[in-house]
Design a protein around this motif. Structure first.
Motif, PDB file in Angstrom:
ATOM      1  N   MET A  93       0.811  -1.214   0.000  1.00 45.81           N
ATOM      2  CA  MET A  93       0.000   0.000   0.000  1.00 45.81           C
ATOM      3  C   MET A  93       0.844   1.264   0.000  1.00 45.81           C
ATOM      4  O   MET A  93       0.385   2.315  -0.404  1.00 45.81           O
ATOM      5  N   VAL A  94       2.095   1.137   0.425  1.00 43.15           N
ATOM      6  CA  VAL A  94       2.968   2.321   0.460  1.00 43.15           C
ATOM      7  C   VAL A  94       3.134   2.897  -0.937  1.00 43.15           C
ATOM      8  O   VAL A  94       3.175   4.110  -1.133  1.00 43.15           O
ATOM      9  N   THR A  95       3.208   1.988  -1.925  1.00 45.17           N
ATOM     10  CA  THR A  95       3.443   2.406  -3.299  1.00 45.17           C
ATOM     11  C   THR A  95       2.417   3.422  -3.770  1.00 45.17           C
ATOM     12  O   THR A  95       2.754   4.409  -4.406  1.00 45.17           O
ATOM     13  N   ALA A  96       1.144   3.200  -3.439  1.00 43.54           N
ATOM     14  CA  ALA A  96       0.107   4.118  -3.915  1.00 43.54           C
ATOM     15  C   ALA A  96       0.185   5.452  -3.200  1.00 43.54           C
ATOM     16  O   ALA A  96      -0.164   6.481  -3.768  1.00 43.54           O
ATOM     17  N   MET A  97       0.665   5.439  -1.951  1.00 41.75           N
ATOM     18  CA  MET A  97       0.699   6.685  -1.167  1.00 41.75           C
ATOM     19  C   MET A  97       1.795   7.610  -1.632  1.00 41.75           C
ATOM     20  O   MET A  97       1.677   8.831  -1.512  1.00 41.75           O
ATOM     21  N   VAL A  98       2.896   7.013  -2.113  1.00 44.69           N
ATOM     22  CA  VAL A  98       4.101   7.807  -2.335  1.00 44.69           C
ATOM     23  C   VAL A  98       3.920   9.044  -3.214  1.00 44.69           C
ATOM     24  O   VAL A  98       4.379  10.118  -2.826  1.00 44.69           O
ATOM     25  N   PRO A  99       3.283   8.940  -4.381  1.00 42.23           N
ATOM     26  CA  PRO A  99       3.181  10.163  -5.192  1.00 42.23           C
ATOM     27  C   PRO A  99       2.502  11.301  -4.441  1.00 42.23           C
ATOM     28  O   PRO A  99       2.917  12.457  -4.540  1.00 42.23           O
ATOM     29  N   PHE A 100       1.464  10.976  -3.690  1.00 41.04           N
ATOM     30  CA  PHE A 100       0.751  12.047  -3.008  1.00 41.04           C
ATOM     31  C   PHE A 100       1.512  12.545  -1.788  1.00 41.04           C
ATOM     32  O   PHE A 100       1.493  13.742  -1.473  1.00 41.04           O
ATOM     33  N   PHE A 144       4.655  12.653  -1.757  1.00 37.52           N
ATOM     34  CA  PHE A 144       5.671  13.462  -2.416  1.00 37.52           C
ATOM     35  C   PHE A 144       5.149  14.879  -2.623  1.00 37.52           C
ATOM     36  O   PHE A 144       5.837  15.855  -2.329  1.00 37.52           O
ATOM     37  N   VAL A 145       3.922  14.966  -3.134  1.00 38.74           N
ATOM     38  CA  VAL A 145       3.319  16.274  -3.363  1.00 38.74           C
ATOM     39  C   VAL A 145       3.211  17.035  -2.049  1.00 38.74           C
ATOM     40  O   VAL A 145       3.547  18.222  -1.954  1.00 38.74           O
ATOM     41  N   LEU A 146       2.789  16.334  -1.000  1.00 36.68           N
ATOM     42  CA  LEU A 146       2.623  16.959   0.316  1.00 36.68           C
ATOM     43  C   LEU A 146       3.940  17.505   0.830  1.00 36.68           C
ATOM     44  O   LEU A 146       4.035  18.634   1.310  1.00 36.68           O
ATOM     45  N   ILE A 147       4.970  16.671   0.680  1.00 38.67           N
ATOM     46  CA  ILE A 147       6.284  17.079   1.196  1.00 38.67           C
ATOM     47  C   ILE A 147       6.816  18.283   0.440  1.00 38.67           C
ATOM     48  O   ILE A 147       7.307  19.250   1.031  1.00 38.67           O
ATOM     49  N   VAL A 148       6.708  18.215  -0.892  1.00 35.94           N
ATOM     50  CA  VAL A 148       7.231  19.327  -1.687  1.00 35.94           C
ATOM     51  C   VAL A 148       6.504  20.619  -1.328  1.00 35.94           C
ATOM     52  O   VAL A 148       7.118  21.672  -1.164  1.00 35.94           O
ATOM     53  N   LEU A 149       5.188  20.528  -1.191  1.00 36.40           N
ATOM     54  CA  LEU A 149       4.433  21.742  -0.890  1.00 36.40           C
ATOM     55  C   LEU A 149       4.777  22.295   0.482  1.00 36.40           C
ATOM     56  O   LEU A 149       4.875  23.500   0.682  1.00 36.40           O
ATOM     57  N   SER A 150       4.952  21.407   1.463  1.00 35.77           N
ATOM     58  CA  SER A 150       5.246  21.904   2.817  1.00 35.77           C
ATOM     59  C   SER A 150       6.655  22.444   2.923  1.00 35.77           C
ATOM     60  O   SER A 150       6.903  23.412   3.617  1.00 35.77           O
ATOM     61  N   SER A 167       8.773  23.719   0.623  1.00 35.34           N
ATOM     62  CA  SER A 167       9.302  24.854  -0.137  1.00 35.34           C
ATOM     63  C   SER A 167       8.273  25.948  -0.251  1.00 35.34           C
ATOM     64  O   SER A 167       7.091  25.725  -0.047  1.00 35.34           O
ATOM     65  N   ASN A 168       8.718  27.133  -0.631  1.00 36.46           N
ATOM     66  CA  ASN A 168       7.715  28.157  -0.877  1.00 36.46           C
ATOM     67  C   ASN A 168       7.367  28.250  -2.356  1.00 36.46           C
ATOM     68  O   ASN A 168       6.802  29.214  -2.809  1.00 36.46           O
ATOM     69  N   LEU A 169       7.741  27.199  -3.098  1.00 35.70           N
ATOM     70  CA  LEU A 169       7.255  27.099  -4.471  1.00 35.70           C
ATOM     71  C   LEU A 169       5.741  26.944  -4.443  1.00 35.70           C
ATOM     72  O   LEU A 169       5.036  27.358  -5.332  1.00 35.70           O
ATOM     73  N   GLY A 170       5.271  26.314  -3.356  1.00 33.79           N
ATOM     74  CA  GLY A 170       3.829  26.109  -3.209  1.00 33.79           C
ATOM     75  C   GLY A 170       3.091  27.428  -3.094  1.00 33.79           C
ATOM     76  O   GLY A 170       1.901  27.504  -3.324  1.00 33.79           O
ATOM     77  N   GLY A 171       3.832  28.461  -2.742  1.00 31.06           N
ATOM     78  CA  GLY A 171       3.193  29.764  -2.623  1.00 31.06           C
ATOM     79  C   GLY A 171       2.659  30.290  -3.933  1.00 31.06           C
ATOM     80  O   GLY A 171       1.740  31.111  -3.961  1.00 31.06           O
ATOM     81  N   ALA A 172       3.207  29.748  -5.015  1.00 32.88           N
ATOM     82  CA  ALA A 172       2.743  30.192  -6.332  1.00 32.88           C
ATOM     83  C   ALA A 172       1.258  29.878  -6.513  1.00 32.88           C
ATOM     84  O   ALA A 172       0.575  30.499  -7.299  1.00 32.88           O
ATOM     85  N   MET A 173       0.780  28.857  -5.814  1.00 30.87           N
ATOM     86  CA  MET A 173      -0.616  28.447  -5.940  1.00 30.87           C
ATOM     87  C   MET A 173      -1.564  29.548  -5.502  1.00 30.87           C
ATOM     88  O   MET A 173      -2.633  29.718  -6.040  1.00 30.87           O
ATOM     89  N   ALA A 174      -1.158  30.310  -4.488  1.00 33.11           N
ATOM     90  CA  ALA A 174      -2.076  31.305  -3.931  1.00 33.11           C
ATOM     91  C   ALA A 174      -2.275  32.461  -4.897  1.00 33.11           C
ATOM     92  O   ALA A 174      -3.303  33.132  -4.860  1.00 33.11           O
ATOM     93  N   GLY A 175      -1.313  32.658  -5.754  1.00 34.69           N
ATOM     94  CA  GLY A 175      -1.454  33.740  -6.733  1.00 34.69           C
ATOM     95  C   GLY A 175      -1.572  35.072  -6.018  1.00 34.69           C
ATOM     96  O   GLY A 175      -1.087  35.246  -4.901  1.00 34.69           O
ATOM     97  N   ASP A 176      -2.268  36.025  -6.623  1.00 32.26           N
ATOM     98  CA  ASP A 176      -2.468  37.280  -5.903  1.00 32.26           C
ATOM     99  C   ASP A 176      -3.946  37.580  -5.797  1.00 32.26           C
ATOM    100  O   ASP A 176      -4.386  38.720  -5.906  1.00 32.26           O
TER     101      ASP A 176
END
Lengths: 283, 380
Positions: A255-262, A264-270, A272-281
């Protein structure tokens, strides 16, 4: 090391599909500040139609079908803006509803069959790793579309109008930019790209009527990890997710295999502040 | 005059209503709760189709000692919905037995209800847990198909014939997949084979080449696919072909569907698929008869769903017929079914229930088929 390389190569090939699904997300976010959750459903619709109708004609009809479905979403969008909807989440939810409707339609019309087509039976060898020509085509298409979108957004007048429509809709209207028409056109582009992704999946792994939400979420994940506003970042995000998935399948189990991509997304977003681009202005 | 007319009319109406009521007081109501939508619809729809055509045939041939009325519900491949439909069938329609619900998970969810309301469930699913003796509701659940364990055993026995020692397993990420792996490890050990690597994927995986690569790198001599989703099976076989995983592959019964056979290209030829009988491609005599009935009703036989659905109906019919004119309740249905052994059914093999065994069908109803030219040919 060789084994690791093989997994990475496989991941890159697979990730180009996520990238292609992420591109319409980025485009629509850039133009209308909302997400089209029906992108996976457009892909599914195109794959279903191209399964029924063979050959290049099938592909053409499939893409037309996907664009038509997207036009439906575009009309919903226009109607909602006409009656005064300001909250962007409403458009996103409406697209979610459309996605469910399309998936149900597919189940009703096409049943529970798998949508998959044989592609190439010959394989190329890259340093001992068997590569399918289909995978190379997928990656090539993803890169090509990314390039075209980048050129469109940053080098043409239409692109500048699209970015203006997102940054300041009322200002753009006043400047004579047909905001509503541009946004509608962007939904159509989403249908085109989603349909293309669907065809690519049809000739690669295949899919069935349950796939639409997973595809949308995969595309969404790919779009947000490196920043939703740039086409190149979307493609890279897709490839990153593909590689994460391949490495997880290769080295973890169950089951770990299915979790990993998501994860990954969670980790990257938390992290870095690259995730800040999502908020836009947006205010 | 008007008063006379209305008096006569109401008397006539009363006569009609009461005679109608007298007729349906005899009819035995049977619930059919199957997955007619959702992922398990690929099995549920053929199951329901077969039940309906066989019912028509039995009525036409006068094989029913008492009228049987079917009430059909959709459990939407959802345990909550399954329990709701089972409750409705028992409380509103007063059914005395239920064919269904459609999946193992749904049957487990409805089991306690069957126990409380004393109505037997005839489950068309392979999930081991539904007829586990430790369940409190064990007396009320019957299985009208071979169990998953029997399926895996027949597959591994065929693998052992080709002297494979190292097996790899690809499974879908759900309870069906996981229990298949556990059985493979257990049964493989008794046959002198070892499961050296297992890989898995969720239903809607877009790429399985990494999984296939991993099995190839582990040097497996045979691959077991515990998959019931057509597109996942097709994806995996394509991926295996792509990465050069050449070991013979065996798929469990979930892929023995027309929709799978027709959607894959020739690179998948040689895949062995376990099937409950071979209704669409190589039917036995009973299966051919069922296929005829389906085609007459405009349905194309899809796989084994139709057989399993018909098993449920034939069991119910045998039980109802065995009780003659006595009053039929859920309790009497359950008791009668436990005494049935060897009764007419379309599937191959001899169906047999007892107090100690609620699994009606076994190895003699299974065949190993091989995929060739988009058809599943029975291997002799």
């Amino acid at each position: 090391m060789y084994v690791l390389t093989e997994y990475i190569v496989r991941g890159i090939q697979a990730g180009s599909i996520y990238g292609l699904l992420a591109l319409p997300m980025s485009l629509l976010f850039a133009t209308a500040g909302t997400i089209d959750f029906a992108v996976g459903a457009y892909a599914l619709l195109a794959a279903a139609v191209a399964t029924i109708i063979a050959g290049p004609l099938g592909i053409a009809v499939a893409i037309a079908a996907a664009v038509t479905a997207a036009a439906g979403m575009g009309v919903i969008f226009l109607v909602l803006t006409r009656i005064g909807t300001k909250d962007h989440i409403v458009f996103a939810l409406a697209s979610f509803g459309l996605a469910v409707a399309i998936a149900s339609f597919i189940l009703w019309q096409f049943g529970t069959q798998a949508f998959v087509r044989a592609s190439f039976s010959q394989f190329w060898s890259l340093g001992g790793i068997r590569i399918s020509p289909q995978g190379v085509i997928n990656l090539g298409l993803g890169a090509l579309v990314t390039l075209l979108l980048y050129l469109l957004l940053y080098w043409t007048d239409l692109g500048r109008m699209m970015r203006a429509a997102a940054a300041n809709p009322s200002g753009a209207e006043l400047a004579g930019i047909p905001v509503a028409r541009i946004q509608f056109g962007t939904y159509l582009a989403g249908g085109l790209l989603g349909g293309l992704a669907g065809i690519m999946i049809l000739y690669s792994a295949g899919l069935d009527f349950t796939a639409s939400l997973s595809l949308t979420l995969g595309g969404f994940g790919a779009a947000i990890i490196f920043g939703i506003t740039s086409p190149l970042r979307c493609l890279l995000g897709g490839i990153a997710m593909g590689v994460a998935e391949a490495l997880a399948a290769g080295y973890t189990s169950g089951m770990v295999t299915a979790m990993v991509p998501f994860l990954f997304v969670l980790i990257v977003l938390s992290a870095s502040n690259l995730g800040g681009a999502m908020a836009g202005d947006r205010p | 005059m008007r008063r006379l007319v209305s008096l006569v009319l109401s008397a006539a109406a009363a006569a009609v209503v009461s005679s109608g009521a007298a007729l349906s007081a005899d009819a035995v109501k049977i619930g059919v709760v199957l997955s007619l939508s959702g992922p398990a619809a690929v099995f549920g729809i053929p199951e329901r189709d077969a039940i309906q055509v066989v019912m028509e045939k039995l009525k036409a041939d006068g094989k029913l000692k008492r009228p049987i009325e079917l009430v059909i519900y959709d459990d939407k491949t959802n345990p909550t919905e399954a329990t709701r439909m089972v409750t409705q069938a028992i409380s509103n329609d007063k059914v005395v037995a239920i064919i269904g619900p459609g999946t193992g998970g749904n049957i487990l969810a409805a089991g306690p209800l069957a126990l409380r309301m004393q109505v037997p469930l005839l489950g068309p699913a392979g999930t081991m847990a539904i007829t586990d003796r430790k369940n409190e509701f064990y007396p009320w659940v019957f299985r009208v198909a071979p169990s998953d364990r029997v399926d895996v055993k027949v597959i591994l026995e065929d693998m052992a014939k080709s002297k494979a020692k190292k097996i790899g397993v690809f499974f879908q990420e759900d309870a069906y997949g996981k229990t298949g792996v556990d059985f493979a490890k257990e049964i493989g050990a008794t046959l002198g084979m070892e499961v050296v690597e297992t890989v898995s994927a969720p239903y809607a995986a877009t790429d399985l080449t990494a999984q296939a690569t991993r099995l190839r790198n582990a040097g497996v001599e045979a691959v077991f696919l515990q998959v019931s989703i057509s597109s996942l099976g097709a994806s995996f076989v394509k991926a295996a072909n792509q990465v050069g995983l050449t070991a013979p592959a065996y798929a469990n019964a979930g892929l023995a569907q027309r929709s799978f056979a027709e959607s894959v290209g020739s690179e998948v030829d040689g895949l062995r698929v376990l099937s409950i009988g071979n209704l669409p491609y190589d039917p036995s005599e009973g299966e051919a008869e069922l296929a005829r009935l389906l085609k007459q009703a405009g349905k194309v036989p899809q796989g084994w769903g139709e057989l399993v659905g018909s098993n449920g109906l034939m069991t119910v019919v045998a039980a109802v017929n065995a009780q003659g004119d006595k009053e039929i309740t859920g309790v009497t249905m359950r008791d009668t079914i436990e005494g049935l052994c060897g009764y007419p059914a379309y599937a191959r093999g001899k169906p047999c229930f007892s107090k100690d065994s609620h699994d009606g069908w076994a190895e003699d109803s299974l065949v190993i088929t091989e995929l060739r030219n988009k058809e599943l040919k029975t291997r002799r």
